[in-house]
Motif scaffolding. Structure first.
Motif, PDB file in Angstrom:
ATOM      1  N   ARG A   1     -16.289  23.766 -60.549  1.00 50.00           N
ATOM      2  CA  ARG A   1     -16.378  24.327 -59.194  1.00 50.00           C
ATOM      3  C   ARG A   1     -17.135  25.643 -59.287  1.00 50.00           C
ATOM      4  NH1 ARG A   1     -11.550  21.669 -58.794  1.00 50.00           N
ATOM      5  NH2 ARG A   1     -12.035  19.795 -57.616  1.00 50.00           N
TER       6      ARG A   1
ATOM      7  N   GLY B   1     -12.237  14.173 -52.259  1.00 50.91           N
ATOM      8  CA  GLY B   1     -13.335  14.511 -53.163  1.00 50.91           C
ATOM      9  C   GLY B   1     -13.858  13.248 -53.829  1.00 50.91           C
ATOM     10  N   GLY B   2     -14.423  13.408 -55.028  1.00 56.58           N
ATOM     11  CA  GLY B   2     -14.958  12.226 -55.696  1.00 56.58           C
ATOM     12  C   GLY B   2     -15.330  12.516 -57.133  1.00 56.58           C
TER      13      GLY B   2
ATOM     14  N   CYS C   1      -9.233  14.576 -56.331  1.00 55.01           N
ATOM     15  CA  CYS C   1      -7.867  15.092 -56.206  1.00 55.01           C
ATOM     16  C   CYS C   1      -6.899  14.339 -57.114  1.00 55.01           C
ATOM     17  CB  CYS C   1      -7.414  14.956 -54.758  1.00 55.01           C
ATOM     18  SG  CYS C   1      -5.687  15.356 -54.514  1.00 55.01           S
TER      19      CYS C   1
ATOM     20  N   THR D   1      -1.503  16.536 -43.137  1.00 54.98           N
ATOM     21  CA  THR D   1      -1.874  15.123 -42.996  1.00 54.98           C
ATOM     22  C   THR D   1      -0.782  14.362 -42.247  1.00 54.98           C
ATOM     23  OG1 THR D   1      -3.148  15.214 -45.019  1.00 54.98           O
ATOM     24  CG2 THR D   1      -2.489  13.037 -44.292  1.00 54.98           C
TER      25      THR D   1
ATOM     26  N   ARG E   1     -19.084  22.552 -55.673  1.00 52.48           N
ATOM     27  CA  ARG E   1     -19.433  22.420 -57.084  1.00 52.48           C
ATOM     28  C   ARG E   1     -20.372  23.555 -57.465  1.00 52.48           C
ATOM     29  NH1 ARG E   1     -16.109  19.076 -56.676  1.00 52.48           N
ATOM     30  NH2 ARG E   1     -16.104  16.885 -57.320  1.00 52.48           N
TER      31      ARG E   1
ATOM     32  N   ARG F   1     -13.655  14.845 -60.792  1.00 52.19           N
ATOM     33  CA  ARG F   1     -12.872  16.013 -60.341  1.00 52.19           C
ATOM     34  C   ARG F   1     -12.145  15.735 -59.044  1.00 52.19           C
ATOM     35  NH1 ARG F   1     -13.941  21.749 -62.927  1.00 52.19           N
ATOM     36  NH2 ARG F   1     -11.797  22.157 -62.351  1.00 52.19           N
TER      37      ARG F   1
ATOM     38  N   TRP G   1     -10.809  22.642 -68.760  1.00 52.55           N
ATOM     39  CA  TRP G   1     -10.490  21.750 -67.621  1.00 52.55           C
ATOM     40  C   TRP G   1     -10.194  20.330 -68.121  1.00 52.55           C
ATOM     41  CZ3 TRP G   1     -13.661  17.522 -66.290  1.00 52.55           C
ATOM     42  CH2 TRP G   1     -13.136  16.746 -65.263  1.00 52.55           C
TER      43      TRP G   1
ATOM     44  N   ARG H   1      -6.722  18.532 -67.563  1.00 49.41           N
ATOM     45  CA  ARG H   1      -6.707  17.337 -66.688  1.00 49.41           C
ATOM     46  C   ARG H   1      -6.150  16.138 -67.469  1.00 49.41           C
ATOM     47  NH1 ARG H   1      -9.085  15.646 -61.239  1.00 49.41           N
ATOM     48  NH2 ARG H   1      -8.876  13.426 -61.386  1.00 49.41           N
TER      49      ARG H   1
HETATM   50  C1  HEM Z   1      -3.435  14.827 -48.171  1.00 47.50           C
HETATM   51  C2  HEM Z   1      -3.269  15.681 -49.162  1.00 47.50           C
HETATM   52  C3  HEM Z   1      -4.372  16.164 -50.053  1.00 47.50           C
HETATM   53  C4  HEM Z   1      -5.708  16.248 -49.843  1.00 47.50           C
HETATM   54  C5  HEM Z   1      -6.492  15.853 -48.600  1.00 47.50           C
HETATM   55  C6  HEM Z   1      -6.307  16.791 -51.051  1.00 47.50           C
HETATM   56  C7  HEM Z   1      -7.670  17.007 -51.222  1.00 47.50           C
HETATM   57  C8  HEM Z   1      -8.249  17.497 -52.372  1.00 47.50           C
HETATM   58  C9  HEM Z   1      -9.664  17.729 -52.544  1.00 47.50           C
HETATM   59  C10 HEM Z   1     -10.742  17.475 -51.499  1.00 47.50           C
HETATM   60  C11 HEM Z   1      -9.841  18.203 -53.791  1.00 47.50           C
HETATM   61  C12 HEM Z   1     -11.196  18.577 -54.422  1.00 47.50           C
HETATM   62  C13 HEM Z   1     -11.769  17.318 -55.028  1.00 47.50           C
HETATM   63  C14 HEM Z   1     -13.186  17.450 -55.516  1.00 47.50           C
HETATM   64  O1  HEM Z   1     -13.669  18.563 -55.676  1.00 47.50           O
HETATM   65  O2  HEM Z   1     -13.838  16.404 -55.744  1.00 47.50           O
HETATM   66  C15 HEM Z   1      -8.551  18.287 -54.435  1.00 47.50           C
HETATM   67  C16 HEM Z   1      -8.332  18.715 -55.724  1.00 47.50           C
HETATM   68  C17 HEM Z   1      -7.104  18.709 -56.338  1.00 47.50           C
HETATM   69  N1  HEM Z   1      -5.898  18.320 -55.770  1.00 47.50           N
HETATM   70 FE1  HEM Z   1      -5.622  17.599 -53.903  1.00 47.50          FE
HETATM   71  N2  HEM Z   1      -5.318  17.028 -51.970  1.00 47.50           N
HETATM   72  C18 HEM Z   1      -4.114  16.648 -51.413  1.00 47.50           C
HETATM   73  C19 HEM Z   1      -2.874  16.711 -52.012  1.00 47.50           C
HETATM   74  C20 HEM Z   1      -2.639  17.051 -53.310  1.00 47.50           C
HETATM   75  C21 HEM Z   1      -1.358  17.018 -53.971  1.00 47.50           C
HETATM   76  C22 HEM Z   1      -0.038  16.572 -53.328  1.00 47.50           C
HETATM   77  C23 HEM Z   1      -1.549  17.464 -55.236  1.00 47.50           C
HETATM   78  C24 HEM Z   1      -0.554  17.628 -56.363  1.00 47.50           C
HETATM   79  C25 HEM Z   1       0.710  17.850 -56.243  1.00 47.50           C
HETATM   80  C26 HEM Z   1      -2.967  17.756 -55.394  1.00 47.50           C
HETATM   81  C27 HEM Z   1      -3.563  18.192 -56.562  1.00 47.50           C
HETATM   82  C28 HEM Z   1      -4.916  18.453 -56.706  1.00 47.50           C
HETATM   83  C29 HEM Z   1      -5.503  18.934 -57.955  1.00 47.50           C
HETATM   84  C30 HEM Z   1      -4.756  19.212 -59.248  1.00 47.50           C
HETATM   85  C31 HEM Z   1      -6.883  19.106 -57.716  1.00 47.50           C
HETATM   86  C32 HEM Z   1      -7.917  19.616 -58.694  1.00 47.50           C
HETATM   87  C33 HEM Z   1      -8.493  18.482 -59.532  1.00 47.50           C
HETATM   88  C34 HEM Z   1      -9.499  18.930 -60.576  1.00 47.50           C
HETATM   89  O3  HEM Z   1     -10.220  19.901 -60.368  1.00 47.50           O
HETATM   90  O4  HEM Z   1      -9.553  18.286 -61.632  1.00 47.50           O
HETATM   91  N3  HEM Z   1      -3.587  17.495 -54.204  1.00 47.50           N
HETATM   92  N4  HEM Z   1      -7.584  17.846 -53.542  1.00 47.50           N
END
Ligand code: HEM
Length: 503
Positions: free
Chosen positions: A116, A443-444, A449, A319, A382, A447, A138, A142
């Protein structure tokens, strides 16, 4: 006259200290303009993409109300098309709403876009979290965490989510008995926090009051920070840490409070391990075990627990609110959904668990359509490792790449009548026709979610529990269409109030 005298004195007496100070300030200003205006401007000019002229230091941030960032995405897309520039303060940003290019960035050229953008200096707890860390650390973290979110690990968590839904239903029952209405914010936020605390970290509080304290502390982190303070944060984290409490902010004190909770939880768990007490195989346990094998430092464990508590909380709560509003205001959808749930319920010994919600295709479609219309995260980003050209567009390494999720999800070329709530867009047949990467709620690429499955499980189980007991309908206070604002996540402007009718 006096001013004239002072100015001429400065320049007539070259050795005066006043002159040295003024000349230093003058050169600092020139240097700052060059660094924070001319250079970023030149970077975007080099790409040849269109953009609005920025203002020194604040970029384009004052061109619109930050709470309307989602509308700004639509406006800029209308004005400039699928690729355009913008200045997030002094950071040259390329917004990309072209699905093919998004795929190239998130997947094909992942190694060049695997991190990021380090846009803002953040307090250390955020800096060490999986959201922010880069490259090898990372990958290491991960790999440790991914196992905790697998389908196999989530199955038993279904029972914990089910317990949490019981608490949610108490709020609905109270609302029904009071005035046959329910206000969504508190029950949805509490459900989200309860699931995270219980399912991810094995914390179960004696009273709802303790849990509310945590919820309030996390909410502070999501409150919209004044733009001035946000600028200070970007320029100097130390200055921000000094000014934030003085300006009446509660971000740092809330972080300290949450940090203390996290540390206590980790210590308790470590003590239990030492005493050979059986421990739940949850996310916390995996992190601690990895730490004991030398794969994570203590600081890293704390940062991940903290981030999951913060990052997974409001996204999921919002949501659920968006979904319930959409269901209540689209009676045909509600009817179809209820029929699907009821039919399955009758055949399933009344037990709502992981497998139960997995086998409800229309519920899945309702959730997908909800998060298309209201993607909680509207600006994933990113960083760029090396200059690269994609689809003829030069992407310099200095820029931040932004994906304007809201505009992509409301582009009529991909989603005809985008303001219409129509879950049928997500039937198996329709999905096969969708353009890949025109739906990027989570995301996609590598990386994407990590908590997607947990979030979906929780929202689906909540909807099933609610619809089996109540029919939802709009009342006088229900805003149709829903008014939304862009804070740290996309959220309703006002409390969503719905009517309840017992089934
Ligand atoms: C409807 C609920 C959620 C939405 C819409 C959402 C959306 C996202 C998005 C858009 C990203 C960035 C993805 C990218 O850059 O490609 C992200 C990253 C992340 N999310 Fe979520 N999220 C949600 C719920 C959660 C929950 C419940 C958790 C864990 C308890 C979580 C953990 C994470 C983590 C750890 C990342 C970072 C992943 C990485 O960088 O490797 N998210 N999320």
């Amino acid at each position: 006259m006096d001013t004239l005298y002072i100015i001429s004195a400065i320049f007539w007496f070259p050795s005066s200290w006043i002159q040295i100070v003024v000349i230093s300030l003058f050169y600092s200003l020139i240097y700052s303009i060059f660094k924070h205006y001319c250079l970023p401007y030149r970077v975007l000019r080099r790409t040849g993409i269109p953009f609005d002229r920025p203002t020194y230091l604040v970029g384009n941030n004052f061109d619109f109300d930050p709470l309307t960032l989602h509308k700004r995405q639509l406006e800029q897309q209308k004005k400039y098309g699928l690729v355009y520039g913008d200045f997030f303060f002094t950071i040259p940003t390329i917004f990309i709403a072209d699905p093919e290019m998004i795929k190239s960035i998130m997947v094909t050229h992942f190694s060049n876009f695997c991190n990021r953008f380090q846009a803002i200096n953040m307090p250390i707890l955020f800096e060490k979290s999986i959201l922010r860390i880069a490259d090898e650390p990372w990958k290491r973290i991960r790999t440790v965490m991914i196992g905790s979110f697998s389908a196999a690990k989530l199955k038993p968590i279904g029972n914990l989510v089910s317990d949490s839904c019981r608490i949610l239903m108490i709020s609905f029952d109270e609302g029904f008995h009071k005035n046959k209405k329910v206000s969504l914010t508190k029950p949805c936020e509490h459900l989200s926090m309860h699931v995270l605390l219980a399912a991810a970290f094995g914390i179960e509080f004696e009273t709802l009051k303790d849990e509310s304290k945590i919820t309030e502390a996390v909410n502070v982190l999501f409150a919209n920070m004044p733009v001035g303070l946000r600028m200070v944060m970007m320029l100097s984290i130390r200055l921000w840490e000094f000014l934030e409490p003085l300006m009446g902010g509660k971000v740092l004190s809330s972080m300290d409070y949450l940090m203390q909770i996290v540390l206590n939880v980790i210590n308790d768990r470590r003590n239990n391990i030492k005493l050979n007490k059986s421990c739940r195989q949850d996310i916390l346990q995996m992190l601690i075990e990895a730490g004991d094998k030398g794969k994570l430092t203590d600081e890293e464990i704390v940062a991940q627990v903290f981030f999951l508590m913060v990052g997974g909380y409001q996204t999921t709560a919002n949501t659920l609110m968006f979904a319930l509003h959409s269901i209540a205001t689209n009676s045909n959808v509600q009817e179809k959904l209820y029929d699907e749930i009821q039919a399955k319920y009758d055949n399933n010994n009344c037990h709502i668990d992981y497998d139960f919600v997995l086998e409800l295709p229309y519920l899945k479609m309702v959730l997908e359509e909800t998060t298309r219309m209201y993607p909680p995260v509207i600006f994933p980003d990113r960083g760029v490792k090396e200059d690269i050209t994609i689809n003829g567009l030069l992407i310099p390494k200095e820029v931040m790449i932004g994906f304007p999720t809201y505009a992509i999800h409301h582009n009529p070329d991909y989603w005809p009548n985008p303001e219409e709530f129509r879950p049928e867009r997500f039937t198996v047949e329709e999905k096969a026709k969708q353009i890949p990467f025109s739906y990027i709620t989570f995301g996609g690429g590598q990386r994407h979610c990590l908590g997607m499955r947990l979030a979906k499980l929780e929202v689906k189980m909540a909807i099933v529990n609610i619809l089996l007991k109540y029919e939802l309908f709009p009342v006088e206070e229900t805003k149709v269409p829903l008014e939304i604002k862009s804070e740290a996540t996309l959220m309703p402007v006002e409390e969503i109030i719905l009517g309840l009718k017992k089934r």
